[in-house]
Design an enzyme around this catalytic site. Structure first.
Site, short mmCIF file in Angstrom:
data_model
loop_
_atom_site.label_atom_id
_atom_site.label_comp_id
_atom_site.label_asym_id
_atom_site.label_seq_id
_atom_site.Cartn_x
_atom_site.Cartn_y
_atom_site.Cartn_z
N CYS A 191 0.82 -1.30 -0.17
CA CYS A 191 -0.09 -0.04 0.03
C CYS A 191 0.85 1.37 0.02
CB CYS A 191 -0.92 0.05 1.16
SG CYS A 191 -1.94 -1.51 1.42
N SER A 208 -13.72 -4.43 8.24
CA SER A 208 -12.84 -3.92 7.32
C SER A 208 -13.80 -3.64 6.00
CB SER A 208 -12.06 -5.11 6.87
OG SER A 208 -11.52 -4.90 5.36
N ASP A 232 -3.56 -2.54 7.67
CA ASP A 232 -4.72 -3.36 8.13
C ASP A 232 -4.34 -4.89 7.54
OD1 ASP A 232 -5.57 -0.87 9.09
OD2 ASP A 232 -7.56 -0.84 8.65
N CYS A 235 -2.26 3.26 2.87
CA CYS A 235 -3.15 2.34 3.54
C CYS A 235 -4.29 3.26 4.33
CB CYS A 235 -2.34 1.27 4.34
SG CYS A 235 -3.28 -0.05 5.20
N ASP A 236 -5.19 2.50 4.88
CA ASP A 236 -6.60 2.97 5.17
C ASP A 236 -6.48 4.37 6.27
OD1 ASP A 236 -7.25 0.80 3.98
OD2 ASP A 236 -8.38 -0.11 5.74
N LYS A 237 -5.75 4.01 7.39
CA LYS A 237 -5.87 5.38 8.13
C LYS A 237 -5.28 6.24 7.82
CE LYS A 237 -8.30 2.37 10.26
NZ LYS A 237 -8.21 1.49 9.18
N CYS A 246 -5.31 -2.03 -1.33
CA CYS A 246 -6.24 -2.84 -1.57
C CYS A 246 -7.04 -2.63 -2.49
CB CYS A 246 -7.02 -3.37 -0.28
SG CYS A 246 -6.19 -4.04 1.22
#
Length: 570
Positions: free
Chosen positions: A57, A476, A89, A130-132, A202
């Site tokens: 990511c 998720s 994650d 990545c996500d956060k 992702c």
């Protein structure tokens, strides 16, 4: 080669460290770092990078930042690099490390603020993956209210297995299939080895791609930049564009809160719904709003889903991946659909053009099947709903994309941790018709509010479909099924979910927006599990964090949680 500095430069924020006899020592340090007299007259632009070699990511963001720096220099600014942390994650899911994920959002936002404010810099480009890292960047910009933009590193390309496109979602599901005996170790390894072919986040409309789209609709990322996949040849040019934009915003004095408004937050929420996006967007959009001092909460997110049905056929519930959306025409196509339907507002964006101006430039690939029309949606409702009841008086968020279930009733199977619930699934102890309850996994209780992806994926992998799952943790973006998370108040603060017992009948009614049990909870007392006390950053987070219904932020005095009807009143 940089442009010549202005002959009569404006009073940049950074002049507090670059101008005057009293700042000779500061300039001495800056000269040692490569700056010149001309540079002291230019805007100093922070290039905040979330690069890390631990995950696809973010592993390419170090190289991408050089193109951002080039854009800053071309526009007449001076790039100044900072790195911050990230927690992936995909690696931490299902382990105790997953507790660190949501906590990292606050740490990233705090570190951006401290680096930028500590050096009185003029503008910011946040390079995220990545996500956060994505909502954290927006939270920091909202908090500081200075010029800046956010560049998402882009989606990963699909893996290939047995001639089909796959993503990390298939790996988590294969774990469940292996436990059920429907595949062997060799097949599990083959899926594992094929799913992630290189750099990028992702591939489905999971949290990273959901929030990358949301920041575009929020106006903080230039339209089109976040759509470009990580390894695509157009990505460096988008990075340069973001560097130039940050300087232009600084020169014009256009601060972040001129883009983060109640209207743009609703645009972002509407895109989440229409794209079938992650329920994590509820946490993140309400957190961004809290940082900007805007009253925008979970009921506003619910209202967005009442408005915009799902029209993007994207995983986890659909057929396609983010790369397919890019090839179909990207976020502009979705924005144009929403504009034509009268759903979104014409808000300003960091590109210098309004949302409608950007949407009108949509070029849709002929014959594409990724984005449908609102007249023929993928599902005739939004991607999630906010529900309430005697289990969740402050609300819970139920995922609706990927299934058509509207009501579920069954006996509670109660677990005080994700670990215990996962083991029960893998052992074949969960039956069709059960309502799995996972508690003490909320913001304070875990602490850190981990995702339950391992449990939902194991259920899918074992072929168990007629179950519901509720938790005071979260899910998720890759999770799907009849799942309700963010149950508030959480068990750790004495919420009613702590009083549930094995076998209690739980009823979830989507049209009625309710989640209730017929058990009499009034005479019960919670029996919390014995846990080792949290330490360090985990203890600090647990002491400060607000309810999930308030975005799980750690800033003082976040806006109060909304109640049904609040969005219409606001």
């Amino acid at each position: 080669m940089t442009n010549s500095p202005p002959s009569d430069p404006p009073k940049w924020r950074s002049t507090i460290i670059t101008a005057g006899a009293n700042r000779a020592a500061a300039r001495s340090y800056l000269r040692a770092a490569g700056m010149s007299d001309d540079d002291f007259k230019r805007p100093l632009i922070a290039v905040v990078n979330t690069w890390s070699s631990v995950t696809p990511c973010n592993m390419h963001l170090g190289d991408l930042a050089e193109h951002v720096r080039r854009g800053v220099r071309e526009a007449g600014g001076v790039p100044i690099d900072f790195n911050t942390i990230m927690v992936t994650d995909g690696i931490s899911n299902g382990t105790p490390g997953m507790k660190a994920s949501l906590i990292s959002r606050e740490v990233i936002a705090d570190s951006i603020e401290l680096a930028v404010e500590g050096h009185h810099l003029d503008g910011v480009v946040c390079v995220v993956g990545c996500d956060k890292t994505i909502p954290a960047a927006a939270m920091a910009l909202a908090r500081m209210d200075i010029p800046g933009c956010v560049l998402y590193g882009g989606t990963i390309m699909p893996g290939r297995h047995h001639g089909k496109a796959i993503s990390i979602q298939e790996v988590f599901e294969a774990i469940g299939a292996r436990a059920a005996g429907s595949i062997d170790d060799a097949e599990l390894k083959a899926v594992e080895s094929a799913a992630c072919p290189g750099a990028g986040a992702c591939g489905g409309q999971f949290t990273a791609n959901t929030m990358a789209m949301a920041l575009t609709m929020l106006g903080l990322s230039p339209m089109g930049a976040n759509d470009v996949p990580a390894v695509h040849s157009d990505k460096p040019a988008e990075a340069e564009r973001c560097g130039r934009i940050a300087v232009e915003l600084t020169q014009k004095g256009l601060n972040a809160r001129q883009f983060i408004t109640r209207e743009s937050l609703m645009n972002a929420a509407l895109s989440t719904s229409a794209s079938g996006g992650s329920t994590n967007a509820v946490l993140h959009l309400t957190a961004i709003a809290a940082e900007a001092g805007i009253e925008f909460g979970i009921e506003d997110c619910h209202q967005a889903c009442e408005t915009a049905p799902v029209i993007c056929d994207l995983k986890p519930g659909g057929r396609f991946l983010a790369n397919d959306l890019f090839m179909a025409g990207g976020t502009r196509v979705l924005a144009k659909r929403m504009m034509d339907a009268g759903f979104i507002a014409d808000t300003p964006t960091v590109s210098g053009r309004s949302m409608f101006e950007e949407a009108r430039e949509a070029v849709e690939t002929p014959g594409q099947e990724v984005v449908r029309s609102f007249a023929a949606p993928v599902i005739p409702r939004g991607s999630y709903a906010v529900i309430y009841g005697n289990i969740a008086p402050e609300g819970a968020v139920i995922k609706l994309a990927g299934h058509e279930i509207s009501r579920f009733e069954g006996p509670a199977r109660v677990f005080d941790s994700e670990h215990d619930a996962f083991n029960a699934v893998q052992a074949g102890a969960i039956n069709e018709g059960d309502v799995i309850v996972i508690r003490y996994e909320g913001p304070k209780g875990a602490p850190g509010m981990p995702e339950m992806l391992q449990v939902t994926a194991a259920l899918k992998g074992r072929g168990i479909t007629n179950v519901a799952l509720m938790t005071d943790g979260r899910f998720s973006g890759a999770s799907y099924g009849f799942v309700a998370g963010h149950v508030a108040p959480e068990a750790a603060v004495g919420g009613p979910v702590a009083l549930l017992r094995e076998g209690d009948i739980i009823t979830i009614d989507v049209p009625g927006r309710t989640i209730n049990t017929n058990a009499d909870l009034s005479a019960r007392k919670p029996e919390p599990p014995v846990k080792e006390p949290a330490r360090g950053a985990f203890a600090k987070y647990a002491a400060l964090v607000a309810s999930a219904s308030q975005g799980a932020v750690t800033i003082p005095n976040p806006p109060a949680a909304q109640t049904p009807g609040a969005a219409q009143k606001a």
